[in-house]
Enzyme design. Structure first.
Site, PDB file in Angstrom:
ATOM      1  N   ASP A  76       2.324  -0.631  20.304  1.00 24.68           N
ATOM      2  CA  ASP A  76       2.349   0.660  19.643  1.00 24.68           C
ATOM      3  C   ASP A  76       1.248   1.573  20.205  1.00 24.68           C
ATOM      4  O   ASP A  76       0.094   1.168  20.284  1.00 24.68           O
ATOM      5  CB  ASP A  76       2.144   0.422  18.141  1.00 24.68           C
ATOM      6  CG  ASP A  76       1.918   1.681  17.343  1.00 24.68           C
ATOM      7  OD1 ASP A  76       2.427   2.729  17.758  1.00 24.68           O
ATOM      8  OD2 ASP A  76       1.225   1.607  16.309  1.00 24.68           O
ATOM      9  N   GLU A  88       7.651  -9.929   5.485  1.00 24.93           N
ATOM     10  CA  GLU A  88       6.865  -9.922   6.717  1.00 24.93           C
ATOM     11  C   GLU A  88       5.700 -10.892   6.543  1.00 24.93           C
ATOM     12  O   GLU A  88       4.663 -10.559   5.973  1.00 24.93           O
ATOM     13  CB  GLU A  88       6.339  -8.524   7.045  1.00 24.93           C
ATOM     14  CG  GLU A  88       5.633  -8.506   8.405  1.00 24.93           C
ATOM     15  CD  GLU A  88       4.704  -7.318   8.599  1.00 24.93           C
ATOM     16  OE1 GLU A  88       4.316  -7.073   9.754  1.00 24.93           O
ATOM     17  OE2 GLU A  88       4.363  -6.642   7.607  1.00 24.93           O
ATOM     18  N   HIS A 130       0.840  -1.196   0.000  1.00 21.60           N
ATOM     19  CA  HIS A 130       0.000   0.000   0.000  1.00 21.60           C
ATOM     20  C   HIS A 130       0.874   1.245   0.000  1.00 21.60           C
ATOM     21  O   HIS A 130       2.047   1.196   0.380  1.00 21.60           O
ATOM     22  CB  HIS A 130      -0.920   0.024   1.231  1.00 21.60           C
ATOM     23  CG  HIS A 130      -0.174  -0.087   2.531  1.00 21.60           C
ATOM     24  ND1 HIS A 130       0.107  -1.300   3.124  1.00 21.60           N
ATOM     25  CD2 HIS A 130       0.368   0.863   3.350  1.00 21.60           C
ATOM     26  CE1 HIS A 130       0.771  -1.097   4.246  1.00 21.60           C
ATOM     27  NE2 HIS A 130       0.947   0.207   4.405  1.00 21.60           N
ATOM     28  N   ARG A 137      13.563  -5.582   3.604  1.00 21.52           N
ATOM     29  CA  ARG A 137      12.484  -6.148   4.411  1.00 21.52           C
ATOM     30  C   ARG A 137      11.188  -5.636   3.808  1.00 21.52           C
ATOM     31  O   ARG A 137      11.029  -4.433   3.584  1.00 21.52           O
ATOM     32  CB  ARG A 137      12.631  -5.729   5.875  1.00 21.52           C
ATOM     33  CG  ARG A 137      11.621  -6.386   6.818  1.00 21.52           C
ATOM     34  CD  ARG A 137      10.397  -5.529   7.015  1.00 21.52           C
ATOM     35  NE  ARG A 137       9.506  -6.032   8.060  1.00 21.52           N
ATOM     36  CZ  ARG A 137       8.330  -5.500   8.350  1.00 21.52           C
ATOM     37  NH1 ARG A 137       7.896  -4.446   7.673  1.00 21.52           N
ATOM     38  NH2 ARG A 137       7.570  -6.008   9.302  1.00 21.52           N
ATOM     39  N   HIS A 195       8.652  -3.114  16.355  1.00 22.33           N
ATOM     40  CA  HIS A 195       7.814  -1.923  16.436  1.00 22.33           C
ATOM     41  C   HIS A 195       6.327  -2.273  16.442  1.00 22.33           C
ATOM     42  O   HIS A 195       5.485  -1.418  16.708  1.00 22.33           O
ATOM     43  CB  HIS A 195       8.126  -1.000  15.259  1.00 22.33           C
ATOM     44  CG  HIS A 195       7.790  -1.604  13.926  1.00 22.33           C
ATOM     45  ND1 HIS A 195       8.535  -2.625  13.375  1.00 22.33           N
ATOM     46  CD2 HIS A 195       6.782  -1.357  13.061  1.00 22.33           C
ATOM     47  CE1 HIS A 195       8.009  -2.965  12.218  1.00 22.33           C
ATOM     48  NE2 HIS A 195       6.945  -2.218  12.010  1.00 22.33           N
ATOM     49  N   ASP A 196       6.001  -3.542  16.123  1.00 21.54           N
ATOM     50  CA  ASP A 196       4.608  -3.981  16.050  1.00 21.54           C
ATOM     51  C   ASP A 196       4.137  -4.723  17.292  1.00 21.54           C
ATOM     52  O   ASP A 196       2.972  -5.144  17.355  1.00 21.54           O
ATOM     53  CB  ASP A 196       4.424  -4.917  14.845  1.00 21.54           C
ATOM     54  CG  ASP A 196       4.431  -4.177  13.529  1.00 21.54           C
ATOM     55  OD1 ASP A 196       3.940  -3.038  13.488  1.00 21.54           O
ATOM     56  OD2 ASP A 196       4.923  -4.737  12.529  1.00 21.54           O
ATOM     57  N   ASP A 252       7.190  -5.145   3.831  1.00 24.43           N
ATOM     58  CA  ASP A 252       6.055  -5.031   4.735  1.00 24.43           C
ATOM     59  C   ASP A 252       4.798  -5.670   4.130  1.00 24.43           C
ATOM     60  O   ASP A 252       4.570  -5.604   2.919  1.00 24.43           O
ATOM     61  CB  ASP A 252       5.798  -3.547   5.022  1.00 24.43           C
ATOM     62  CG  ASP A 252       4.822  -3.319   6.143  1.00 24.43           C
ATOM     63  OD1 ASP A 252       5.106  -3.769   7.262  1.00 24.43           O
ATOM     64  OD2 ASP A 252       3.777  -2.688   5.898  1.00 24.43           O
ATOM     65  N   ARG A 290       7.540   2.264  21.057  1.00 25.11           N
ATOM     66  CA  ARG A 290       8.304   3.126  20.156  1.00 25.11           C
ATOM     67  C   ARG A 290       8.851   4.374  20.867  1.00 25.11           C
ATOM     68  O   ARG A 290       8.940   5.453  20.285  1.00 25.11           O
ATOM     69  CB  ARG A 290       7.431   3.543  18.967  1.00 25.11           C
ATOM     70  CG  ARG A 290       6.887   2.360  18.180  1.00 25.11           C
ATOM     71  CD  ARG A 290       5.947   2.777  17.063  1.00 25.11           C
ATOM     72  NE  ARG A 290       5.436   1.613  16.327  1.00 25.11           N
ATOM     73  CZ  ARG A 290       4.627   1.671  15.265  1.00 25.11           C
ATOM     74  NH1 ARG A 290       4.239   2.866  14.818  1.00 25.11           N
ATOM     75  NH2 ARG A 290       4.210   0.569  14.658  1.00 25.11           N
TER      76      ARG A 290
END
Length: 591
Positions: free
Chosen positions: A467, A357, A246, A326, A422-423, A328, A471
């Site tokens: 999150d 991912e 996206h 990487r 980060h997720d 996403d 972060r």
């Protein structure tokens, strides 16, 4: 014999090449049902007096999960082709299993057997050799370090002055990373994974505005080139993050569609249901990542979209000499796009690492034509289930065995192993603030195949829930850092680099510890054996040295003292790591 449980496929984890003339073959049988398996194999053109000439090679029992036993044999192919079957023995009977099914005796017709027509070198899964040796460090650039305050967004808050919010900015940039490369070197890091650095609206940058432009709040092209140069000087690989599933809301082609509707030349760049694409009451008539309107899903089968994104892949490789991508939300992009992406990347840099991912079982992407590895969340889950969530050692053994043997060995070696990102919540928060559990989790992570990753700040005891809590700004004041945890990870990284049987082993063996609170397993390679005893309960545990290992001499790796007893005493929420190099006695160790 339970025939319905006997499983072999001529693909993926059941049949794979290790070298251009060596293949590994696996089969599954019902747990506890089969006593031995022989591999029947030979060249399809090797005949003598009207009879096919074959060999029999014993298959090793390599593990068990809740329902199945796993068997494996590695054989050399003189002429790069193979016909094969299986001779299975239980207490009651002996049967032969081939492509045509089951028989009571060895078939004489060559067409009955499983077939590997020809082992082509370019069909073999060949990930970058360096990937399995890499210790990664994930950096969220906006939160690692502010090296050039002049670049900070106008609304940036003073560094670490408050808890992060979804829309917070603190001014982290690439110069800040350059300023702290020696810190990463001292930890032992050999690879950096950056979350997106392309121009974007948000602090996380997963809503790309321009795929060909570095976000100006992070620096300019000269800074990125210097960063990569300084990393390579220190033996550190650099992997960038790309979002091809996206774009962002302010991506110019999407803005053109918002403005011109059906008249936009970019209308087929996205998955649009009707015009206008934004309706009343916040409704949108286009596909997105999840249900996030600011992240419209790209149509990666469209020729212009494909050309644009592949140009992005080339640009950052050629211009900045990065070492990997990487990708996403990789599982929501079509396979045809990823096949072209791999060709583009590998034609520019053959040993570039391509990481997808994918949070679930990922065999469709790991055939050698798309990704080199995926983010290994199934291993993360198994570790957390045992260490943090109190599930049994047997459950861990079953989960890890099933997971490892669902992939070829070469795939396992380059999976991206992690405890947090980060997720996700940080490992210290997942562990309820218990540093001992953090250490146990990292030990397990580093002991299994794949390249381990540390999320920035986890090495100094930073905490944070999901999150945006995970972060927060990196803590650089040494008196606020957990130096003991930092030194533990330093030691673990050093062990990983100096012991061949840690993470990149040839064999893995689980043992019955006598208690579901203690994991007991060994890994071995080249005459070296490591024995791991992991006690997750709060009180001391005592387990016996496995009978098959009693003839070996062990040294405690951490305190460097010899093992004096056949009983292992493990303190509460601690571990023992024992090392043996009795190469002349390796044959006595159970496979």
């Amino acid at each position: 014999m339970n025939k319905s449980a006997i499983t072999h496929l001529q693909t993926d984890a059941f049949l794979f090449a290790i070298t251009s003339q060596t293949v590994c073959i696996r089969i599954k049988t019902a747990k506890g049902d089969v006593e031995s398996v022989q591999l029947i194999h030979g060249d399809p053109y090797h005949w003598h007096e009207e009879a096919w000439q074959y060999q029999q090679t014993p298959m090793c029992h390599i593990g068990a999960d809740e329902t199945h036993d796993y068997w494996e044999a590695t054989i050399f192919l003189s002429f790069s082709r193979l016909r094969y079957g299986f001779l299975l023995k239980s207490k009651e009977r002996t049967i032969v299993f081939t492509e045509r099914g089951f028989a009571n005796k060895t078939p004489t017709e060559i067409s009955s057997y499983f077939c590997l027509p020809y082992l082509h070198e370019n069909d073999r899964f060949q990930p970058p050799a360096w990937a399995k040796e890499t210790i990664w460090y994930q950096i969220f650039p906006e939160r690692f370090a502010n090296g050039n305050p002049d670049l900070s967004p106008p609304n940036a808050r003073p560094w670490g002055s408050e808890a992060p919010k979804a829309d917070s900015f603190f001014g982290g940039d690439l110069q800040g990373v350059i300023d702290h490369l020696d810190y990463l070197t001292s930890l032992g890091i050999s690879g950096i994974y950056f979350t997106p650095i392309f121009k974007a609206f948000s602090n996380h940058k997963y809503d790309t505005i321009d795929y060909m432009e570095l976000d100006p709040h992070f620096g300019d092209e000269a800074t990125l080139k210097e960063l990569v140069k300084q990393c390579h000087k220190r033996g550190i690989k650099v992997m960038l993050d790309a979002v091809f599933n996206h774009s962002g809301y302010y991506f110019p082609p999407f803005q053109d569609v918002l403005k011109k509707g059906a008249a936009s030349r970019y209308k087929n760049w996205f998955h649009i249901h009707q015009f206008p694409i934004e309706g009343e009451a916040g409704k949108h008539h286009y596909e997105t990542f999840a249900f996030v309107p600011s992240m419209p899903k790209l149509n990666t089968s469209h020729p212009e979209v494909k050309a644009y994104l592949l140009r992005c892949a080339r640009y950052w490789l050629e211009t900045f000499d990065i070492d990997g991508w990487r990708l996403d939300v990789a599982n929501e992009v079509d396979h045809a796009f990823w096949r072209e992406f791999r060709q583009v990347v590998k034609n520019i840099k053959q040993d570039a690492y391509i990481l997808g991912e994918v949070w679930h079982q990922a065999n469709p992407w790991l055939q050698g034509d798309q990704f080199d590895g995926v983010m290994n969340y199934p291993l993360t889950d198994a570790i957390f289930d045992f260490v943090q969530h109190g599930k049994s050692a047997t459950t861990f053994q079953h989960a890890v065995t099933k997971h490892l043997y669902s992939y070829p060995k070469l795939v396992n070696e380059v999976q991206f192993n992690l405890l947090g990102s980060h997720d996700t919540p940080r490992i210290l928060s997942v562990s309820g603030g218990n540093k001992k559990l953090v250490k146990l989790s990292y030990l397990l992570l580093f002991s299994f195949p794949g390249s381990p990753c540390i999320y920035y700040g986890d090495e100094i005891g930073m905490a944070g829930e999901n999150d945006p809590g995970c972060r927060a700004c990196m803590v650089w004041e040494e008196d606020q850092q957990d130096q003991e945890l930092f030194q533990f990870l330093q030691k673990l990284i050093k062990l990983r680099k100096t012991h061949h049987s840690m993470g990149t082993y040839d064999t893995l063996q689980f043992y019955d510890s006598g208690t579901e609170d203690v994991l007991l397993y060994s890994t071995s390679a080249g005459g070296e054996l490591l024995l791991f005893a992991v006690n997750r309960r709060k009180t001391e545990a005592t387990v016996k040295l496995p009978d098959s290992l009693k003839s070996l001499t062990f040294v405690d790796v951490i305190c460097e003292s010899p093992l004096q007893s056949e009983e292992l005493h493990i303190e509460g929420e601690c571990f023992l790591l024992l090392h043996s190099v009795d190469a002349n006695k390796r044959g006595q160790v159970d496979k």
